[in-house]
Structure formats: structure tokens, C-alpha cells
Motif scaffolding. Structure first.
Motif, short mmCIF file in Angstrom:
data_model
loop_
_atom_site.label_atom_id
_atom_site.label_comp_id
_atom_site.label_asym_id
_atom_site.label_seq_id
_atom_site.Cartn_x
_atom_site.Cartn_y
_atom_site.Cartn_z
N ARG A 210 109.42 -45.74 -23.59
CA ARG A 210 110.23 -45.20 -22.75
C ARG A 210 109.75 -43.71 -22.46
NH1 ARG A 210 115.80 -47.87 -24.22
NH2 ARG A 210 115.45 -50.11 -23.59
N LEU A 211 110.01 -42.89 -23.45
CA LEU A 211 109.56 -41.30 -23.19
C LEU A 211 108.00 -41.11 -22.62
CD1 LEU A 211 110.28 -38.29 -24.12
CD2 LEU A 211 108.95 -38.70 -26.24
N LEU A 212 107.02 -42.23 -23.28
CA LEU A 212 105.74 -41.85 -22.78
C LEU A 212 105.54 -42.40 -21.43
CD1 LEU A 212 102.61 -43.10 -25.01
CD2 LEU A 212 102.74 -43.51 -22.59
N ARG A 213 106.20 -43.43 -20.98
CA ARG A 213 106.11 -43.90 -19.50
C ARG A 213 106.76 -42.87 -18.56
NH1 ARG A 213 104.02 -48.68 -18.59
NH2 ARG A 213 103.65 -50.05 -20.48
N LEU A 214 107.90 -42.36 -19.03
CA LEU A 214 108.92 -41.18 -18.33
C LEU A 214 108.15 -39.94 -17.95
CD1 LEU A 214 111.48 -40.99 -16.68
CD2 LEU A 214 112.57 -40.26 -18.80
N ARG A 215 107.77 -39.35 -19.26
CA ARG A 215 107.02 -38.03 -19.12
C ARG A 215 105.70 -38.08 -19.57
NH1 ARG A 215 110.21 -33.70 -22.86
NH2 ARG A 215 108.60 -32.56 -21.33
N GLY A 216 104.98 -38.99 -19.98
CA GLY A 216 103.57 -38.83 -20.26
C GLY A 216 102.66 -39.21 -19.20
N LEU A 217 102.94 -40.52 -18.75
CA LEU A 217 102.18 -41.21 -17.81
C LEU A 217 102.42 -40.66 -16.51
CD1 LEU A 217 101.93 -44.92 -18.82
CD2 LEU A 217 100.45 -43.00 -19.40
N SER A 218 103.60 -39.89 -16.28
CA SER A 218 103.78 -39.27 -15.08
C SER A 218 102.99 -37.99 -14.61
CB SER A 218 105.13 -38.93 -14.89
OG SER A 218 105.77 -38.11 -15.74
N LYS A 219 102.42 -37.56 -15.77
CA LYS A 219 101.60 -36.36 -15.56
C LYS A 219 100.27 -36.68 -14.91
CE LYS A 219 103.12 -34.23 -19.99
NZ LYS A 219 103.67 -33.05 -19.54
N HIS A 220 99.78 -35.65 -14.11
CA HIS A 220 98.63 -35.65 -13.36
C HIS A 220 97.53 -35.43 -14.29
CE1 HIS A 220 100.40 -36.33 -9.50
NE2 HIS A 220 101.25 -35.23 -9.68
N ARG A 221 97.61 -34.63 -15.31
CA ARG A 221 96.55 -34.22 -16.28
C ARG A 221 97.32 -34.42 -17.74
NH1 ARG A 221 95.35 -30.25 -19.40
NH2 ARG A 221 93.12 -29.86 -20.14
N ILE A 222 96.67 -35.29 -18.42
CA ILE A 222 97.03 -35.61 -19.73
C ILE A 222 96.21 -34.80 -20.73
CG2 ILE A 222 97.59 -37.29 -21.55
CD1 ILE A 222 97.72 -39.50 -19.51
N SER A 223 96.79 -33.89 -21.62
CA SER A 223 96.17 -33.06 -22.37
C SER A 223 95.48 -33.67 -23.77
CB SER A 223 97.11 -31.99 -23.11
OG SER A 223 98.05 -32.50 -23.76
N GLN A 224 94.80 -33.09 -24.24
CA GLN A 224 93.90 -33.83 -25.54
C GLN A 224 94.94 -34.02 -26.32
OE1 GLN A 224 91.13 -34.64 -25.50
NE2 GLN A 224 89.89 -34.90 -27.53
N LYS A 225 95.88 -33.18 -26.89
CA LYS A 225 96.86 -33.29 -27.83
C LYS A 225 97.73 -34.63 -27.43
CE LYS A 225 97.03 -28.83 -29.72
NZ LYS A 225 98.09 -27.38 -29.75
N ALA A 226 98.12 -34.52 -26.35
CA ALA A 226 98.89 -35.88 -25.91
C ALA A 226 98.32 -36.95 -26.02
CB ALA A 226 99.44 -35.66 -24.35
N ARG A 227 96.85 -37.09 -25.58
CA ARG A 227 95.93 -38.25 -25.78
C ARG A 227 96.04 -38.38 -27.44
NH1 ARG A 227 90.28 -38.25 -23.96
NH2 ARG A 227 90.60 -40.55 -24.43
N LEU A 228 95.83 -37.64 -28.27
CA LEU A 228 95.82 -38.03 -29.44
C LEU A 228 97.23 -39.07 -30.01
CD1 LEU A 228 94.44 -34.85 -31.53
CD2 LEU A 228 93.23 -37.09 -31.25
#
Length: 747
Positions: free
Chosen positions: A420-438
Motif C-alpha cells: 500500500r505504501l509503495l503504490r501510494l507513494r512509490g509508484l506515484s513518483k515520476h522519477r524513482i531513485s536508485q535507493k527506492a529501486r533497491l
């Protein structure tokens, strides 16, 4: 710099009186805006109003003031002004030279007088000295001090008393009855107004439970998996999060491991163990909990451990007051993982007892859980919005702790909250950082591998499932860009959703997928290769293997729901079954090609991969073949004997290569469990059990004990079935885990 001097340099905290009742109860600042304060409106809470002000005397005068005073409390002086003045004069007359300092100096001087009798009281004006020497003789005091010193020298650390210590992660497949204290996972007041129903993601439907079985957890969360939307800004505050708001009544009867471990134990100063625990986590725990001993890009060493060190420094050295709750949750979760490993492996720490580390793990986990709950509720959005990676990092650490200790209820809750956190805050980003991708890679591994052995869903077909069947799979996923897939990104995935992707181009693993698809496909529903994937660097395996596991799990769940729908409904579309059958054939070809090493996207190159990693990947590939034929084709175990031998041989070669490459292992338990459950002959079973015993002795994680328990029970029932020659299907690990309501967490 001392604490007092450093505190004096910072701004003084102002305490405003007159806060509303809601903010008073939550112990937070209130701006006192009427009729409802801004803090309550921001968090979506009901402002319970402002209590009456206290006044010394009731106002006298016109009627308007009298009417206003009816809404305020009043306080009357106990003594008259004359009496209070008399008492002040009397106290001042008893002071030495009329000075408080002189009176205190006189008390200090009399207390140091060696000729003073212990029975004499020291009273100077309103001051006196509390003396305990009269309660015991001076000889007793002299004799007691050396005895205490001797005890401290012999036992610097006293063991914590526990009536019945339970090691973290203990499981018993044969006995699922529970008793003891209620499962108090969360005690939030702002929980769901009505009971969320989500049995296909978390928990079990009442129809699945036999009359003699008590469910490990009874969280019925209904059918929101297909349609629940996370785009609402109040999604976290409304109690939608499992972690942020669970109904306590739903958890009655569950015995938490740490409820039993921490019963009767006192609070420890766990901060004193932080340096040792963090070093132990980095050097010992991390190499043992990864799937393969690779470690080129370990998110734990790159994110969790540095974050925990920084938080510990802020708490101790810098004495910071504004540390966000997500960072605190990560620190305590890492401590809980490390302390649990020490409790499971007493030989790794001879200075402390097992009881000590059990209590440290219990206390650290409670701190991490409580901080995570408050962070998801209060730090997800403004005004106290924290970094997305801090929250996801803490959730991943909590998931790993639940997996290590074998607490399936917590693991399921944390996984759903992470998505839920990933879909609400992570996938809503236009650019996903390297740390977030890890961190996304860590979540994907935990979710997909964990979901592969989770067969406790409610497989009853939902309304959207039947609608898809009736429309002959015309509900297709939108294509390519982020805007088109935003609707799908905001919907939780329960691995039960029925989708159609003609002509199944997502199973062509030799074709690449674009960046946007690769970044936002968190459950690897698209099996095509992605050049920028990080799974080889983190886990030592190609992304293709993990995507095929995800595809197999999803297809197996859908086909099981289809069979139920076929038995209970009329007019099921035959073309839908043909589509599922065609997809299973394509998936079978991809999995067999991967096992034979003939798929370009799933190869392990010899030039940049260790020998141990290649052997473990061979075991994983052969186990994937077994997994497909068990979940999709449901063949007899004898048919899979050749693949079982491949897994056994690869695992033994993996163990042989570990000391030559100075690696610890033991690797993942997933291939051993999948192959062991299909082992029919005694040599196969002995080899699998020997490998699991060696792996269990290295780390003691709950996954290996759970695998052994399930396989032992399964082998017993399989032998009984083969001896009687009945016409029913041969028992499988799916039957055993469903009967025991158990979830083998092998991630």
C-alpha cells in the motif's frame, strides 16, 4: 558537551495550555483553532472540543459574564489571605538568618558531623533530612557491601527470569490450537469503524476453517483486492492500513511469540547493546538471510544499517529531538533481527544469555512496531511527511524480522502495508531513485517468494472474476505509459486477479521491456527481460526466474478460482479455460527453457558469477519446474523424481563450494522445500533432510524448521496413502499447510 549545556543551546519547547481533548489524549501540539483545531483536521480526526478553562474565582457582575462563567470551572482558595500571610511569616522566622541558602548550609553541616547520633533528626525551618541509617545497624551495612560486590564480579549479567521460554519462530504443524494472552498487535484508537473484509489478501474465510482448528489469525478483509483505490488522500488515515488499524477483537486467541517471551520480563536498556547488535547484523545476519551469498549490492548494508547508525548517533551523541518515527522503526527492527539471531544461535554470543537476547528482541520489536504504526498514520502526508524510503526501509526490516522469527501474522500484515505504501507513494513518483529501486527489489523478492507458498486464500470467485469470464477476457491492461497504468498502480494485487494479455507477449522472456514497464512492474507480471534490473546484483539470480515464479503462482490461483466457479456457476465461458490452458503451455515452455539454460534472459554468466551462485541457481531452476507441475499440472510425485534429484545434487554442490569461496550460506530454503515435498524414496528424503539440518544449524531461522515440520507430516501421510492404494489424489504440501493453517515463509 553535557546534556544540560547542549539542551540550553537549543530552543526551549513552549507548552500551550488549552489544547483540545483529542490532542491532549494523543499528546501532540494543538493550535487551539475553534471550533476544531487544525491538527485534527489535517489528520482527519474528530476534534472532541476544548475543556473548560480554570479560573480562581467566579466572576461577579453583569449577567453576560455570569453566563460565560457557566462554561468554565472555578477554583477557590483553601485559605484566606490573612492565613496565608501568617504561614509565610512563620516559615520565614524559622530560617537561619532569614535565608534559605543559610538554612540548607546548616543542614549540610549537621549531616556531616561524625559525632551526631543516628537517632537525631535534622530539621531546620521547613527543611529536614530523610535518614535510613536507623533502620539497620552499621555492622550490617559493612558486611552487606562486600557481598554485593562479590555477586557482581561473578555474574555481571543476570539472566532474565522466564517461566517458559519459547524460541522465536517455533512452529508446530500438527498442533494449531492456541491459548494464552490475546494478540495485541495494535492498540490504536483511530482504527477502522467497521471491520475490513479482505480474506483474499490477509487471513482466511470462516468456511475454510474446520471445527477443530483455531485460526492462527482471523482477519477477514473481504474482496477489496480487485477494486480498492489508494488514490484517496485519507487512505492511510482512515484505518485502511492493516498495521495502522487492526480490530483487536479479530486477534483473540493468538499467542504471539514475543508475548510469551516477554511475559514477566522487565524493561531493558537495549540502547547499550546497539553497537554490538548492528555489527552482528552486518557481519553475520545479512550474509545468512540473503538467497545467495553474493552481496555486490546489499540494500541492507547500503540503506538499513547506515540509516540505523545515523539514527543511533542522533539519539545518543547529538541528542536530537526531531527524529522521524520511520527511522526509529528501522533502528529497532534491525536490532530485533540481530537479537533474534543471537537468541537462536547462543554460541555466537557467550557474554549474554539466551533470555537476554530474547527479551531484547521482544522489546525492540514492540518499539519498531509502534513507531511504524504511528509513522504510517502521521508521517505519510503533510505536515509531518517523512521520506518514502525511510518508511519502506523500516517495513522491509520488519518483514524480515517476522520471517526470521516465524511470525506469519505479522509478516502478512507488514507485506500488505508495504504494498500500500509503495503504490501510494512509490509508484506515484515520476522519477524513482536508485535507493527506492533497491527497496522495491527487496519488497518484490519477499512478496513473490512468500506468495508462492501462501495457499490460504479464499479462492471463491469474486464478481470481477466472473465478469472477466463472461466478457471472454476483454478486460485488458492499458499499455505503456505511466498515465495509462496509474489506475492499476493504485490497486492492491492479491495474486487472484484474472487478466487477459493476448497474444501473451509478456511471456516472451527473450524480448526486453521498456523502462516504465520495468520500473513499475513491482510483481513482475511481465516476464520479459529488463536490462536495468538489479536482481543479479542483489540476489544473484536473473529477474526472469522471479517473474516466472510470480506468473506460476498467479496462474495457479486463477485456475483454482476458475475450477470453483465452474462447479458453482452455470454458463462458464469455455474460451476462458482455453485461454488459461494456452497460457499454461507458454509458461511451461518458458520454465523448461530456463531450466535447460536455453533462455537468454535467464542465463547465469560464468564470467561474473561464483560457483556457489551457479549451483544455487540450478537448484532454483529445477525447483521451479517442480513448482509448476505441482501447482498447475498437479502430477504424481513419482513423475518429478528426476527434478528432485537435480535439486539435491545442486544443493550439495552449493554446500561444497561455500568454504572454498569463504562464504557462510546457508542460502534460501525454497528449493529444498519444493523438492523435498515431492521426494518419495528414502534416499531423497534423507538427503533433503540432511541439507535442511545443516542449514538450520548455521542460522536457526524459522524457515528451515517450518520446512522440516511440513515435510515430515507430508511424508507420513504420503506413505499411508501409498500403502492403502486408495483412489484419492496423493497428499501434497498444499493440503498439509491448509489443514494446519500454516504459511511456510521461505523468503
Amino acid at each position: 558537551m553535557t546534556r544540560s549545556s547542549s539542551a540550553s543551546l537549543g530552543p526551549r519547547r513552549s507548552h500551550a495550555l488549552g489544547a483540545c481533548s483529542t490532542c491532549r489524549r494523543r499528546h501532540v501540539r494543538c493550535d487551539q483553532k475553534r471550533p476544531s483545531c487544525r491538527s485534527c483536521r489535517t489528520l482527519g480526526l474528530r476534534c472532541e472540543g476544548f475543556p473548560g478553562k480554570v479560573r480562581w474565582m467566579r466572576s461577579s457582575g453583569d449577567g453576560e459574564n455570569d453566563a460565560e462563567d457557566t462554561h468554565h470551572g472555578t477554583r477557590r482558595h483553601l485559605y484566606t489571605e490573612r492565613s496565608r500571610l501568617s504561614m509565610t511569616n512563620s516559615l520565614g522566622a524559622d530560617l537561619v538568618s532569614g535565608s534559605i541558602d543559610a538554612s540548607l548550609a546548616e543542614i549540610d553541616l549537621r549531616s556531616r558531623d561524625p559525632t551526631r547520633s543516628s537517632e537525631d533528626e535534622i530539621i531546620v525551618g521547613p527543611f529536614s533530612v530523610l535518614d535510613f541509617t536507623s533502620s539497620q545497624s552499621s555492622g550490617d551495612c559493612v558486611s552487606a557491601r562486600p557481598a554485593a560486590q562479590e555477586v557482581n564480579q561473578e555474574s555481571p549479567v543476570a539472566p532474565m527470569p522466564l517461566a517458559a521460554p519459547i524460541p522465536p519462530g517455533s512452529t508446530d504443524v500438527g498442533n494449531t490450537s492456541t491459548s494464552g494472552p490475546a494478540f495485541s498487535m495494535l492498540d490504536s484508537q483511530e482504527i477502522m469503524d467497521d471491520f475490513l473484509r479482505w480474506s483474499d489478501i490477509l487471513g482466511f474465510s470462516p468456511e475454510q476453517l474446520g471445527p477443530s482448528l483455531q485460526p492462527p489469525f482471523d482477519v477477514d478483509l473481504g474482496g477489496y483486492g480487485d477494486s480498492w483505490d489508494l488514490t484517496s488522500e485519507n487512505a492511510f488515515r482512515s484505518g485502511a492500513l492493516v498495521l495502522a488499524g487492526c480490530n483487536q477483537d479479530a486477534f483473540q486467541g493468538l499467542v504471539s511469540t514475543h508475548d510469551a517471551m516477554g511475559a514477566g520480563s522487565e524493561q531493558l536498556d537495549i540502547m547499550a547493546d546497539v553497537p554490538f547488535l548492528l555489527k552482528h547484523f552486518q557481519d553475520i545476519v545479512v550474509p545468512q538471510m540473503v538467497a545467495m551469498p553474493l552481496g555486490q549490492k546489499s540494500p541492507w548494508k547500503m540503506l538499513n544499517i547506515p540509516g540505523a547508525l545515523a539514527t543511533f548517533g542522533d539519539l545518543t551523541i547529538l541528542e536530537a529531538q526531531d527524529i522521524n518515527l520511520a527511522r526509529l522503526a528501522n533502528l529497532y527492527a534491525v536490532m530485533a533481527c540481530s537479537a533474534t539471531h543471537l537468541a537462536l544461535n547462543p554460541s555466537t554470543s557467550l557474554e549474554r544469555s539466551v533470555y537476554h537476547w530474547q527479551n531484547v528482541a521482544a522489546q525492540a520489536f514492540e518499539e519498531a512496531k509502534d513507531h511504524m504504526k504511528m509513522s504510517l498514520k502521521n508521517e505519510t502526508e503533510e505536515p509531518k511527511k517523512t521520506k518514502y524510503k525511510d518508511q519502506l526501509m523500516a517495513l522491509c526490516a520488519l518483514i524480515e524480522y517476522a520471517v526470521i522469527s516465524g511470525q506469519q501474522t505479522y509478516a502478512r500484515c507488514f507485506l500488505v502495508d508495504a504494498e500500500r505504501l509503495l503504490r501510494l507513494r512509490g509508484l506515484s513518483k515520476h522519477r524513482i531513485s536508485q535507493k527506492a529501486r533497491l527497496l522495491h527489489h527487496v519488497y518484490t523478492w519477499l512478496r513473490i517468494v512468500g506468495e508462492s507458498t501462501y495457499v490460504l486464500h479464499d479462492y471463491s470467485p469474486s464478481s470481477s472474476f466472473l465478469e472477466s469470464l463472461d466478457s471472454n477476457f476483454r478486460l485488458r491492461r492499458p499499455g505503456g505509459n505511466v498515465a495509462a497504468t496509474s489506475e492499476w498502480n493504485t490497486r492492491l494485487d492479491d495474486f487472484l486477479r484474472l487478466e487477459s494479455r493476448n497474444p501473451d507477449c509478456d511471456l516472451n522472456i527473450d524480448e526486453p521491456k521498456d523502462r516504465e514497464t520495468g520500473f513499475y512492474d513491482i510483481h513482475l507480471q511481465d516476464s520479459r527481460s529488463f536490462p536495468e534490473t538489479l536482481y543479479k546484483q542483489i540476489y544473484g539470480i536473473p529477474e526472469t526466474w522471479l517473474s516466472l515464479v510470480s506468473q506460476t503462482t498467479r496462474l495457479a490461483n486463477v485456475m483454482e478460482s476458475f475450477c470453483i466457479a465452474q462447479r458453482s456457476c452455470k454458463g462458464i465461458n469455455v474460451e476462458a479455460w482455453e485461454t488459461l490452458h494456452r497460457r499454461s503451455m507458454l509458461l511451461e515452455n518458458m520454465i523448461c527453457s530456463l531450466s535447460l539454460g536455453r533462455s537468454r534472459g535467464g542465463r547465469i554468466e560464468d564470467t561474473d558469477t561464483s560457483t556457489a551462485t551457479r549451483h544455487m541457481f540450478q537448484a532454483l531452476s529445477a525447483a521451479l519446474v517442480i513448482f509448476f507441475y505441482r501447482r498447475i499440472r498437479q502430477v504424481h510425485p513419482v513423475v518429478l523424481g528426476g527434478e528432485v534429484n537435480k535439486v539435491i545434487s545442486s544443493l550439495n554442490q552449493f554446500n561444497t563450494a561455500l568454504p572454498h569461496e569463504k562464504l557462510t550460506g546457508p542460502g534460501t530454503a525454497w528449493p529444498a522445500f519444493i523438492a523435498g515435498c515431492e521426494a518419495i524414496t528414502e534416499p531423497q528424503r534423507e538427503d533433503i533432510m540432511q541439507w535442511l539440518n545443516e542449514a538450520d544449524s548455521k542460522c536457526g531461522f524459522a524457515a528451515f524448521r517450518t520446512a522440516k515440520d511440513v515435510m515430515t507430516e507430508l511424508w507420513r501421510k504420503q506413505d499411508q496413502h501409498l500403502a492403502t492404494g486408495r483412489g484419492e489424489p496423493v497428499p501434497t504440501w498444499i493440503d498439509i499447510t491448509r489443514q494446519a493453517q500454516s504459511w511456510p515463509m521461505l523468503c
